[in-house]
Design an enzyme around this catalytic site. Sequence first.
Site, PDB file in Angstrom:
ATOM      1  N   GLY A  72      70.547 103.555  50.781  1.00  0.00           N
ATOM      2  CA  GLY A  72      69.208 103.000  50.634  1.00  0.00           C
ATOM      3  C   GLY A  72      68.614 102.678  51.986  1.00  0.00           C
ATOM      4  N   ALA A  75      61.718 100.216  52.253  1.00  0.00           N
ATOM      5  CA  ALA A  75      60.808 100.638  51.190  1.00  0.00           C
ATOM      6  C   ALA A  75      59.679 101.507  51.729  1.00  0.00           C
ATOM      7  CB  ALA A  75      60.250  99.410  50.476  1.00  0.00           C
ATOM      8  N   SER A 105      69.926 102.473  45.713  1.00  0.00           N
ATOM      9  CA  SER A 105      68.711 101.770  46.124  1.00  0.00           C
ATOM     10  C   SER A 105      67.560 102.754  46.341  1.00  0.00           C
ATOM     11  CB  SER A 105      69.008 100.948  47.376  1.00  0.00           C
ATOM     12  OG  SER A 105      67.948 100.078  47.676  1.00  0.00           O
ATOM     13  N   LYS A 145      57.354  89.433  40.409  1.00  0.00           N
ATOM     14  CA  LYS A 145      56.330  90.359  40.881  1.00  0.00           C
ATOM     15  C   LYS A 145      56.959  91.585  41.555  1.00  0.00           C
ATOM     16  CE  LYS A 145      52.766  88.620  42.931  1.00  0.00           C
ATOM     17  NZ  LYS A 145      51.867  87.992  43.933  1.00  0.00           N
TER      18      LYS A 145
END
Length: 458
Positions: A72, A75, A105, A145
Amino acid sequence: MRTLRAFSPLFAAFCVSLALAGAAGAQAQPRVLAVEFADDVNPVSAGYLTDAIDRANDDGFSAVVILLDTPGGLADSMREIVQKELASKIPVIVYVSPDGARAASAGVWIGQAADILAMAPQTNIGSSTPISSDGTDIPADLRQKVVNDAAASLRGLADEHGRNGSWADAAVREASNLTARQALDRNVIDAIAPSLPALLDQIDGQTTVPKGFVLETADASVTTTSMSLWDRILDVIIDPNVIVLLMSLGVLAITVELFNPGLIFPAVFGVIALILGLFGLHVLPFSWTGVLLIVVAFAFFVAEAFVTSHGLLAVAGTASFVVGALMLFDPAGPGFQVSIWVALAVAATLLLFFGFALVKVAAARRAKPKIGADDMTGQAGIVRRSLDPEGLVFVRGELWRARSSSGGVLPDDAEVVVDRLGDGLVLEVSPVGAPFQDAAADPDRAPLHSLERLSHLR
């Protein structure tokens, strides 16, 4: 002859047809670009992978295969790769391989964005729950969230590609992780194959969803590409621990140059280290709070040399550096943090260096000034040019004109002791071990006792 002439055009056309058929056959063989990706997902590796996808599109490859093995990463870098996969005009195939590899991930997003997602038999996929930058759970007020956003993103990719959207949701919310067999049974992936050639033969003729590519991969010619040396160097440099080390070494080297002007090498090394460290800061998302704390730490260390704080400023600098280093990449994400042990080791090294420098400074301040003729008396030296009657003597790191106090000749390499500094800055010296002379006749010219000379040499 007429018959031969009549058939000549037909024969030529036949030959041309054979040539064209051969060329068409050569062109018909599919070409596949295999991109090795065994790395964290970061700005450097993302740039390498997106460039490879562009190359496959521009150079007329039939498909591009990402050989994926990743824990991973960031983002933002993951989204860059996913967008490039979705925009590709040729099929993008993600193959989690070799055996023992994983797509964890951010790697799950990269896999689900592919037109075909396949795995080697002994691999796994999943564990996509977002976590905070230090590897812990996100605070409750923010967690819902972040998790909902990630789950919707991954579910959308899976659904659009005809795969199991429910599992994608569980991979985010519950950190679900599957083996290759489990993933195939639950429609998380499209195929299992023991090797890339086997995979390409297996998926040949399939129509992808949603783009509708008809795969032509059987007996494909495979071109394999990997990270260049420069990319690998950049990949190492952007490691947070390496960035902290580079910046610390850079500041330390420049500090050495400031205290010892003219050494040159520390300044050159320090500037290069700082530039590389700042490049890493530019590539990775960083916290200004961490940067300011590290700057304050170095300010404390430097101030310690000029302010009598009995070491308190150095201790404060150490604490500030450790906290700043740990906060430096706070927004970056898991796996992109400075190790606390690296921060402590660097801080301890800086503390020892500045402590040693302060001890030397304090000793120099307490030492008796070494200036004037009185200080030369009793210094040991070596004859560099024989004294007959004058020559050169090496004393305290310097060459001096000298003559023998007794008027005799002293050969090269003879060990001598300075009796006094005479007129014209000419040293008067005696050989080590010379007998004691009565000072009554001329007390100012009396040489030191031989025992005293030997003590100076020691």
